[in-house]
Structure formats: structure tokens, C-alpha cells
Design a protein around this motif. Structure first.
Motif, PDB file in Angstrom:
ATOM      1  N   GLN A 170     -19.555   4.756 -55.586  1.00 51.15           N
ATOM      2  CA  GLN A 170     -18.872   4.164 -54.442  1.00 51.15           C
ATOM      3  C   GLN A 170     -19.651   4.551 -53.190  1.00 51.15           C
ATOM      4  OE1 GLN A 170     -16.048   2.212 -54.389  1.00 51.15           O
ATOM      5  NE2 GLN A 170     -16.078   2.229 -56.622  1.00 51.15           N
ATOM      6  N   PRO A 171     -19.824   3.626 -52.256  1.00 55.96           N
ATOM      7  CA  PRO A 171     -20.520   3.962 -51.015  1.00 55.96           C
ATOM      8  C   PRO A 171     -19.807   5.088 -50.267  1.00 55.96           C
ATOM      9  CG  PRO A 171     -20.259   1.597 -51.242  1.00 55.96           C
ATOM     10  CD  PRO A 171     -19.429   2.228 -52.315  1.00 55.96           C
ATOM     11  N   GLY A 172     -20.612   5.975 -49.684  1.00 58.09           N
ATOM     12  CA  GLY A 172     -20.059   7.130 -48.976  1.00 58.09           C
ATOM     13  C   GLY A 172     -20.294   7.058 -47.479  1.00 58.09           C
ATOM     14  N   ALA A 173     -20.458   8.213 -46.880  1.00 60.13           N
ATOM     15  CA  ALA A 173     -20.634   8.351 -45.434  1.00 60.13           C
ATOM     16  C   ALA A 173     -21.958   7.737 -44.970  1.00 60.13           C
ATOM     17  CB  ALA A 173     -20.609   9.835 -45.060  1.00 60.13           C
ATOM     18  N   ILE A 174     -22.058   7.490 -43.680  1.00 58.70           N
ATOM     19  CA  ILE A 174     -23.285   6.979 -43.081  1.00 58.70           C
ATOM     20  C   ILE A 174     -24.274   8.139 -42.985  1.00 58.70           C
ATOM     21  CG2 ILE A 174     -24.343   5.900 -41.049  1.00 58.70           C
ATOM     22  CD1 ILE A 174     -22.422   4.014 -42.447  1.00 58.70           C
ATOM     23  N   VAL A 175     -25.453   7.945 -43.584  1.00 57.64           N
ATOM     24  CA  VAL A 175     -26.490   8.982 -43.605  1.00 57.64           C
ATOM     25  C   VAL A 175     -27.862   8.343 -43.418  1.00 57.64           C
ATOM     26  CG1 VAL A 175     -25.166  10.515 -45.136  1.00 57.64           C
ATOM     27  CG2 VAL A 175     -26.776   8.868 -46.121  1.00 57.64           C
ATOM     28  N   ARG A 176     -28.849   9.190 -43.208  1.00 59.44           N
ATOM     29  CA  ARG A 176     -30.239   8.752 -43.144  1.00 59.44           C
ATOM     30  C   ARG A 176     -30.762   8.731 -44.576  1.00 59.44           C
ATOM     31  NH1 ARG A 176     -33.879   9.277 -39.083  1.00 59.44           N
ATOM     32  NH2 ARG A 176     -32.503  10.696 -37.997  1.00 59.44           N
ATOM     33  N   GLY A 177     -31.586   7.717 -44.897  1.00 61.47           N
ATOM     34  CA  GLY A 177     -32.110   7.659 -46.251  1.00 61.47           C
ATOM     35  C   GLY A 177     -33.054   6.498 -46.489  1.00 61.47           C
ATOM     36  N   VAL A 178     -33.187   6.148 -47.773  1.00 62.67           N
ATOM     37  CA  VAL A 178     -34.052   5.061 -48.240  1.00 62.67           C
ATOM     38  C   VAL A 178     -33.157   3.942 -48.744  1.00 62.67           C
ATOM     39  CG1 VAL A 178     -35.792   4.439 -49.960  1.00 62.67           C
ATOM     40  CG2 VAL A 178     -35.909   6.669 -48.837  1.00 62.67           C
ATOM     41  N   LEU A 179     -33.428   2.731 -48.296  1.00 64.36           N
ATOM     42  CA  LEU A 179     -32.604   1.579 -48.658  1.00 64.36           C
ATOM     43  C   LEU A 179     -32.500   1.395 -50.164  1.00 64.36           C
ATOM     44  CD1 LEU A 179     -33.883  -1.030 -46.042  1.00 64.36           C
ATOM     45  CD2 LEU A 179     -31.709   0.229 -45.995  1.00 64.36           C
ATOM     46  N   THR A 180     -31.321   0.942 -50.608  1.00 60.86           N
ATOM     47  CA  THR A 180     -31.108   0.624 -52.012  1.00 60.86           C
ATOM     48  C   THR A 180     -30.127  -0.541 -52.132  1.00 60.86           C
ATOM     49  OG1 THR A 180     -30.618   1.530 -54.205  1.00 60.86           O
ATOM     50  CG2 THR A 180     -29.219   2.281 -52.391  1.00 60.86           C
ATOM     51  N   ALA A 181     -29.884  -0.945 -53.358  1.00 58.57           N
ATOM     52  CA  ALA A 181     -28.989  -2.069 -53.683  1.00 58.57           C
ATOM     53  C   ALA A 181     -29.431  -3.338 -52.945  1.00 58.57           C
ATOM     54  CB  ALA A 181     -27.538  -1.705 -53.409  1.00 58.57           C
ATOM     55  N   HIS A 182     -28.485  -4.093 -52.382  1.00 57.02           N
ATOM     56  CA  HIS A 182     -28.818  -5.373 -51.741  1.00 57.02           C
ATOM     57  C   HIS A 182     -29.548  -5.202 -50.406  1.00 57.02           C
ATOM     58  CE1 HIS A 182     -24.998  -4.294 -49.863  1.00 57.02           C
ATOM     59  NE2 HIS A 182     -25.457  -4.969 -48.817  1.00 57.02           N
ATOM     60  N   ARG A 218     -21.051 -11.361 -56.094  1.00 60.45           N
ATOM     61  CA  ARG A 218     -22.247 -12.185 -55.828  1.00 60.45           C
ATOM     62  C   ARG A 218     -23.507 -11.337 -55.931  1.00 60.45           C
ATOM     63  NH1 ARG A 218     -24.934 -13.333 -50.795  1.00 60.45           N
ATOM     64  NH2 ARG A 218     -26.291 -15.135 -51.050  1.00 60.45           N
ATOM     65  N   GLU A 219     -23.498 -10.166 -55.306  1.00 61.71           N
ATOM     66  CA  GLU A 219     -24.664  -9.276 -55.331  1.00 61.71           C
ATOM     67  C   GLU A 219     -24.979  -8.838 -56.755  1.00 61.71           C
ATOM     68  OE1 GLU A 219     -22.890  -6.404 -52.832  1.00 61.71           O
ATOM     69  OE2 GLU A 219     -23.190  -7.604 -51.014  1.00 61.71           O
ATOM     70  N   LYS A 220     -23.934  -8.512 -57.510  1.00 62.47           N
ATOM     71  CA  LYS A 220     -24.122  -8.094 -58.899  1.00 62.47           C
ATOM     72  C   LYS A 220     -24.761  -9.204 -59.728  1.00 62.47           C
ATOM     73  CE  LYS A 220     -20.481  -4.662 -59.422  1.00 62.47           C
ATOM     74  NZ  LYS A 220     -19.395  -4.177 -60.254  1.00 62.47           N
ATOM     75  N   GLU A 221     -24.274 -10.408 -59.562  1.00 61.09           N
ATOM     76  CA  GLU A 221     -24.795 -11.527 -60.360  1.00 61.09           C
ATOM     77  C   GLU A 221     -26.262 -11.811 -60.049  1.00 61.09           C
ATOM     78  OE1 GLU A 221     -23.363 -12.864 -63.034  1.00 61.09           O
ATOM     79  OE2 GLU A 221     -21.834 -11.363 -62.631  1.00 61.09           O
ATOM     80  N   ILE A 222     -26.619 -11.777 -58.787  1.00 62.72           N
ATOM     81  CA  ILE A 222     -28.021 -12.000 -58.407  1.00 62.72           C
ATOM     82  C   ILE A 222     -28.885 -10.866 -58.955  1.00 62.72           C
ATOM     83  CG2 ILE A 222     -29.627 -12.145 -56.460  1.00 62.72           C
ATOM     84  CD1 ILE A 222     -27.277 -13.483 -54.878  1.00 62.72           C
ATOM     85  N   ALA A 223     -28.412  -9.630 -58.831  1.00 64.49           N
ATOM     86  CA  ALA A 223     -29.160  -8.471 -59.335  1.00 64.49           C
ATOM     87  C   ALA A 223     -29.323  -8.540 -60.852  1.00 64.49           C
ATOM     88  CB  ALA A 223     -28.463  -7.181 -58.931  1.00 64.49           C
ATOM     89  N   LYS A 224     -28.279  -8.932 -61.546  1.00 66.76           N
ATOM     90  CA  LYS A 224     -28.342  -9.031 -63.013  1.00 66.76           C
ATOM     91  C   LYS A 224     -29.387 -10.051 -63.450  1.00 66.76           C
ATOM     92  CE  LYS A 224     -23.622  -7.598 -64.105  1.00 66.76           C
ATOM     93  NZ  LYS A 224     -22.310  -8.034 -64.622  1.00 66.76           N
TER      94      LYS A 224
END
Length: 173
Positions: A83-95, A157-163
Motif C-alpha cells: 500500500q502506498p505510504g508517506a511522501i518521501v524522496r526516492g526512485v520512481l516506480t509503478a505507473h 487500469r494501471e494493473k491491466e496495462i502493466a500485466k
């Protein structure tokens, strides 16, 4: 009790995706371990678990692409939910990352927490703690893992495109 040592772990997915990302290149346990920042013994144990699950052949060198794809498309979100969490600095992932950010336009960003990351977004725990460092050196692995994250945390929608993209990349690799 012996059953639990054969259960898949999140790093098994990372290792199998790394093998797929390597394509036809020759690889060894120690090279995969080094590139992923995982111990050689953990890679060996992972390959044994994956073989037991039917995701690797008897040589422990070739991914059973059909079985692995089926697991990613239908099981990874349940076996390793996020599950998405708090706003943090990082490297992009998922959509929010390539290749999906070329298809899906969204102001919502998901990131793997990483102190030297250049983006800010909702935290998504990576499948394994060394994933971020490993993906900075391997674009193919990075894209495969971001697609898996889209399956783990995305909307329908995101899941279907990723799949569809995962299926295309793995089965045609």
C-alpha cells in the motif's frame, strides 16, 4: 515445518526478474549475487525455492516463463501486497516510472524510498531492500520491477496495462 523453507520470498521474484533481464547472457550465482547486492548463499537458496515452485527448470538456470508470468499476473499482488505510504524522496516506480509513465499520465507518484533519490512521492516498499541500488545499474531490471510494482499497487487500469507489458517482455525474452 519443512514446508516453510520452500515458500517463495520477495527476493525470489527479484532474482528471477534479473535472470530474465540478463536474457541469453551467461550468468553465475556469484555474479547475480553481486549485481543484486544479495549474498551468494541467498541466491542459491532462492533458486532452490523457485525450482521447488516450478518457476525454474531442473538446471536452475532457465526461468519457466509461462509459470512465472502466470504468478506475476495473478499472484504477486496477493503474495507480496503493498500500500502506498508517506511522501518521501526516492526512485520512481509503478505507473510513475518507465515504461508506464509513457502511457499513463498521472500527478500521483510512487517511489522506492532512497536518500539520494531525485523524486518525491508516496513510498512503496520494494520487493527487496537492495532493489534500488541494483536497478540504478540495470535499466531492464528496473523496468521489469516497476511493472511488477504497478501490478502490486496500481488501480485496475494501471494493473491491466502493466500485466500486458510484463507478459510481452517476459514471454518474448
Amino acid at each position: 515445518m519443512a514446508q516453510t523453507k520452500n515458500n517463495l520470498k520477495p527476493q525470489d521474484i527479484v532474482i528471477l526478474l534479473k535472470i530474465i533481464a540478463l536474457g541469453s547472457k551467461t550468468w553465475f550465482h556469484h555474479t547475480v549475487a553481486q549485481e543484486l547486492g544479495i549474498s551468494q548463499s541467498e541466491v542459491s537458496q532462492s533458486l532452490n525455492r523457485s525450482k521447488y515452485a516450478g518457476l525454474l527448470d531442473d538446471t536452475r538456470k532457465n526461468v519457466n516463463k509461462l509459470a512465472f508470468t502466470e504468478f506475476l499476473l495473478h499472484g504477486v499482488a496477493y503474495a507480496f501486497p503493498q500500500q502506498p505510504g508517506a511522501i518521501v524522496r526516492g526512485v520512481l516506480t509503478a505507473h510513475a516510472a518507465e515504461p508506464l509513465n509513457q502511457i499513463i499520465k498521472s500527478n500521483e507518484k510512487y517511489v522506492w524510498p532512497y536518500a539520494r533519490g531525485l523524486e518525491r512521492g508516496q513510498a512503496i516498499e520494494p520487493l527487496y531492500s537492495t532493489v534500488v541500488e541494483a536497478t540504478l545499474r540495470d535499466k531492464e531490471l528496473y523496468e521489469l520491477l516497476t511493472l511488477v510494482d504497478a501490478v502490486r499497487v496500481g488501480r485496475i487500469r494501471e494493473k491491466e496495462i502493466a500485466k500486458k507489458e510484463l507478459e510481452k517482455r517476459i514471454l518474448n525474452a
